[in-house]
Design a protein around this motif. Sequence first.
Motif: not given
Length: 540
Positions: A266-267, A273-280, A312-317
């Motif tokens: 969930e975190t 979702e925050q990163e996607i909102s910022e990117l949008k 800046p976005t987190k590396n999710w790999t």
Amino acid sequence: MAAANYLPSEDQFLCSICLDVFTDPVSTSCGHNFCKTCINEHWKTTDQYMCPMCKKVFNKRPELHINTFISEMVAQFRQSAQQKSSHSSSEQQVSKPGEVPCDICIGTKLKALKSCLVCLVSYCETHLEPHLTVSGLKRHQLIDPVENLEDRMCTKHDKPLELFCKTDQTCVCVLCSVLDHKTHEFVSLREEYEVKKEELGKTEAEIQQMIQEIKQSVDLSKENADRMTAEGVQIFTALKESVERGQTNLTNSIKEKQKATEKQAETFIKQLEQEISELKKRRTEVDQFSHSEDHMHLLQSVQSLKIHHPPPTKNWTDVSACPFYEGTLVAALTQMEETLSTEMRKLLEAEIKRVQQYAVDVTLDPHTANPSLILSADGKRVYHSDVTKTLPDNPERFSSHAWVSGKQSFSSSRFYCEVQVKGKTIWTLGVIRESSRRKGEITQSPKKGYWSIWKRNGNRYKALDDPSVHLSLQSQPQKVGVFVDYEEGLVSFYDVDAAALIYSFTGCSFTEKLYPFFGPGLNEGGRNSAPLILSPVRVK
């Protein structure tokens, strides 16, 4: 008038030949009275005509005359006795099926009170009276009423079976003892009866003792069964609780990990979702400025909003929301295995204590020892010597293998002994059938009468079964317990110190004496010089 009412006693109306009340009484010329049939039959068996009473000899067969006075008196006596019998019959019991009836009663048969072995007749209380009052009949042998009294007559000589032939172990008559068993040993039936009665008494006492021992054995067996059941229930309950506890812990652990994973996911989702909102948002702004034709305004806006520098976005790999459950399962199984091992050890410790109760004092038999073996004076130690002695090659001696058997043999029940094998690289232990081969090459197996295990090359163990079984032991035994249950057909070997079962031969069929036997192995230049020691059993 007094004489007319007088009724003589029965003694006055008895024939001296049949000892019964006269039937057709006749008188001889000498004045003595007999039953007509009795005196005629008597004279048929003799060479001369002689009076059985006074022994007077007649030159010719006397003419017999019916004694009318005696006949009338006998008739009167019989009538009186019959009336008396009828009166007493109402007071006596009528013979029932399975009871011996009176042979004299006419019509309704009363229950016999006694049987006469001389008359071969059974009598009710009334008809028995003459045997209790008449002097001649008192000598007759009376017994409790029995049927088939004719079986007590000699079928060959028609005489009562009065003697017992000890030589042929059979009942005989007087003529048999003279004619057919002339040189045999005889005693009276009563004497043999007393002897047999005493023997039967002893046998009955022995049987009662055996019954008591069997009952005690059954009670002991029940106690053992109850104890084993209780121990088994305790162990399996502990295992069941351990499994249930392990299952609960495993389920709870997995649930907790799953909850933590879901919370972490969930975190991660919120961050994404925050990163996607910022990117949008940036994308919308970029779209707006990309359509502007005011060059300076576009450049100033891009510079102020830093559009050319994305947020800046987190590396999710390397991020995963799938936890590793296998470690949890292995830990639970490991815990259960430890519990099972603990309970198994408790069970084996209890089993060893039980078999130790059947400990016997075994000593080594020098008459069976291979000539290369050295035995201690007390018969408790044995080791191999490089020097072979010259000894008699008796049948019991092992000739080709460095073995020795115990002096004690066992053909029933249970027995147990312990052998110290500490410091040895080679040894052989087991039990041997009395008739098993002891000379030349020997194949150890139950089919050959050997139930044994051995150690070789320091750490290799094998049970010489059909087929042989390689043993994988957790530790090297320092003291081995040998237990035999003869009736159960069981031979078991235990690691006493580790409380572990080494091996069991089951389903054995023992029909001969069994001897424990011991092989210390070759000396091997001193590497295997330690002796085998028959240790005293100490119950822990």
